[in-house]
Write a protein that holds these residues in place. Structure first.
Motif, PDB file in Angstrom:
ATOM      1  N   VAL A   1       0.878  -1.181   0.000  1.00 30.01           N
ATOM      2  CA  VAL A   1       0.000   0.000   0.000  1.00 30.01           C
ATOM      3  C   VAL A   1       0.911   1.225   0.000  1.00 30.01           C
ATOM      4  N   MET A   2       0.866   1.995  -1.076  1.00 31.85           N
ATOM      5  CA  MET A   2       1.800   3.120  -1.216  1.00 31.85           C
ATOM      6  C   MET A   2       1.051   4.447  -1.280  1.00 31.85           C
ATOM      7  N   SER A   3       1.117   5.193  -0.194  1.00 33.15           N
ATOM      8  CA  SER A   3       0.497   6.525  -0.190  1.00 33.15           C
ATOM      9  C   SER A   3       1.379   7.505  -0.954  1.00 33.15           C
TER      10      SER A   3
ATOM     11  N   GLU B   1       5.185  10.992   6.872  1.00 26.22           N
ATOM     12  CA  GLU B   1       5.248   9.540   7.070  1.00 26.22           C
ATOM     13  C   GLU B   1       3.972   8.901   6.527  1.00 26.22           C
ATOM     14  N   ASN B   2       3.693   9.224   5.271  1.00 19.76           N
ATOM     15  CA  ASN B   2       2.408   8.813   4.687  1.00 19.76           C
ATOM     16  C   ASN B   2       2.199   7.298   4.728  1.00 19.76           C
ATOM     17  N   GLY B   3       3.277   6.524   4.590  1.00 16.37           N
ATOM     18  CA  GLY B   3       3.135   5.067   4.667  1.00 16.37           C
ATOM     19  C   GLY B   3       2.704   4.641   6.065  1.00 16.37           C
ATOM     20  N   HIS B   4       3.309   5.251   7.077  1.00 11.37           N
ATOM     21  CA  HIS B   4       2.967   4.867   8.450  1.00 11.37           C
ATOM     22  C   HIS B   4       1.545   5.291   8.789  1.00 11.37           C
TER      23      HIS B   4
ATOM     24  N   PRO C   1       5.130   1.390   2.029  1.00  4.74           N
ATOM     25  CA  PRO C   1       6.261   2.292   1.807  1.00  4.74           C
ATOM     26  C   PRO C   1       5.861   3.767   1.895  1.00  4.74           C
ATOM     27  N   CYS C   2       6.725   4.553   2.519  1.00  2.38           N
ATOM     28  CA  CYS C   2       6.526   6.007   2.555  1.00  2.38           C
ATOM     29  C   CYS C   2       7.083   6.608   1.263  1.00  2.38           C
TER      30      CYS C   2
END
Ligand code: NAI
Ligand code: CS2
Length: 417
Positions: A174-176, A182-185, A213-214
């Motif tokens: 899932v890739m923001s 820290e969009n992945g977190h 992944p961020c």
């Protein structure tokens, strides 16, 4: 000023929809889809997109399907413009036209390796301060009671992962690609937050098997208006309602943490790194922080676009000072990053007169945007007893803006959840 057209040079049938992208907005069209198109142009890459819009954005999906899933990105450079025909989309659907079950089946197709998102800051439904899923969020509430008929992006991801776990199929990453620190977190926290409410075992499986992944994403892509579309139509010789215009600059720093395979985006300029945090902080504080400063203060100064504020020396100097004196001291970057050069480049990019980026557009959703852009830096200044007059002025500008009345006592169309 020259205008060039770059036609597609590959046969779309070589691509497979291996990435689901949620949020076929202006930015994704000119960024991730363009990088992936470039990869297909230059290599034998078979990575293509299935685009999905949830809630809003039905028309653009219909228009894209009506034009064989191709559209144009106009890159506006100092020397000239390049109209690039983007061909990396294999499928495009609007959730409400096909229904949630069909969207979930797409997300559960075996070849899907990545689900990426540009659903705006508010699409993660997290409390901007704690970073945890807000269970009272109106988008999340129905997904708690009807998880197999989701409405939020987070609800779709959780349910699709449940289907893959049950079948069993390998998970996806899932890739923001949103402007969230820290969009992945944050995506992980939201997904796990919902999964835990629904099924503790599923939550454990996701925690152990899915990666998030961020990314740091950068390219200024203003919302296209009729004037933009007409300009592009003149270059192309036909009208493309899905087209967008943007600057020439682009940057993509990606944490190399994919559970299945991934496109070799590094072959077309993306940077695959171990730790994206410093790059995210640099970009969100220096670029987006000064963007928000210019948006609120510029709006009150009567400036419609960011490039208009750059014509005013007071605004230009204040933006540069905010970056260098109040944001740079909050950053710790790897060796070799020249932050003063970065600030100069940002001022140059903001000045680009051919980008009509509205202060009103950037002022939108301030309650979601301010924490990573301004408030985290303010916390550090408070801790260190250092001064932050321009960051404070930006927050004051936001407060004044959400009061909904401008300097001439006219109402402001405030959009903010
Ligand atoms: P846009 O308004 O053109 O597109 C937004 C997309 O998100 C649409 O497809 C919409 O359907 C979807 N969306 C909106 N709210 C949603 C929700 N609650 N749940 C699910 N989907 C939702 O905006 P644009 O320009 O594409 O920007 C989107 C995001 O991309 C920004 O918020 C930002 O985080 C990021 N970004 C934008 C840049 C730009 O210059 N436009 C540059 C860097 C990042
Ligand atoms: C802008 C960003 O709309 C906004 O809030 O600050 O979308 C900005 O254009 C991008 O982050 C540039 O990469």
């Amino acid at each position: 000023m020259t205008n060039q057209i770059q036609q597609t040079n590959y046969d779309k049938t070589k691509l497979k929809p291996k990435i689901i992208h949620l949020g076929f907005g202006a930015f994704h069209r000119a960024h991730q889809a363009l990088y992936t198109d470039e990869l297909a142009r230059k290599t034998d890459s078979d990575w293509g997109y299935c685009e999905i819009n949830l809630m809003r954005g039905e028309q653009v999906i219909q228009q894209l399907n009506a034009q064989q899933l191709q559209y144009c990105v106009l890159e506006k450079g100092a020397e000239g413009n390049t109209a690039r025909i983007i061909n990396s989309v294999c499928e495009a659907i609007f959730s409400k036209s096909v229904g949630a079950a069909a969207v979930l089946e797409k997300m559960a197709e075996p070849q899907i390796a990545i689900v990426s998102l540009t659903v705006t800051e508010k699409g993660y439904c997290v409390d901007p301060i704690t970073g945890k899923l807000d269970l009272n969020n109106p988008q999340i509430q129905p997904d708690l009671t009807q998880p197999d008929n989701p409405s939020s992006a987070i609800g779709y991801i959780v349910r699709a992962l449940a289907l893959r776990n049950a079948r069993p199929l390998p998970p996806f990453s899932v890739m923001s690609c949103d402007n969230v620190m820290e969009n992945g977190h944050i995506a992980k926290s939201a997904v796990l937050g919902l999964a835990k409410q629904l099924d503790a075992e599923l939550a454990d499986w996701i925690a152990q098997n899915v990666t998030f992944p961020c990314t740091m994403v950068d390219r200024i892509v203003p919302a296209a208006n009729e004037e933009t579309l007409q300009e592009i139509a003149e270059i192309l010789g036909y009208y493309d309602p899905c087209a967008v215009a943007c600057e020439e600059f682009k940057q993509w720093v990606i944490e190399d943490d994919f559970v299945a395979s991934r496109p070799q985006w590094e072959l077309v300029g993306a940077e695959l790194v171990e730790d994206v945090r410093p790059f995210e902080q640099m970009k969100l504080r220096m670029l987006n922080g000064s963007h928000s400063f210019l948006a609120y203060l510029g709006y009150f100064g009567g400036y419609q676009h960011i490039s208009d504020t750059m014509q005013d020396a007071d605004y230009r100097q204040a933006a540069l000072k905010l970056m260098l004196k109040e944001q740079v001291p909050t950053l710790s970057m790897p060796d070799g990053i020249d932050l003063s050069g970065y600030a100069d480049l940002l001022i140059e990019r903001f000045t680009n007169p051919s980008l009509k980026h509205r202060t009103w557009q950037i002022a939108m959703d301030g309650s979601q945007k301010l924490p990573p852009r301004l408030l985290e830096s303010i916390s550090l200044h408070l801790k260190n007893h250092t001064a932050f007059p321009l960051l404070a002025l930006a927050v004051a500008g936001w407060m004044r803006y959400v009061s909904g009345i401008d300097e001439n006592q006219q109402p402001i169309e405030v959009r903010d959840p």
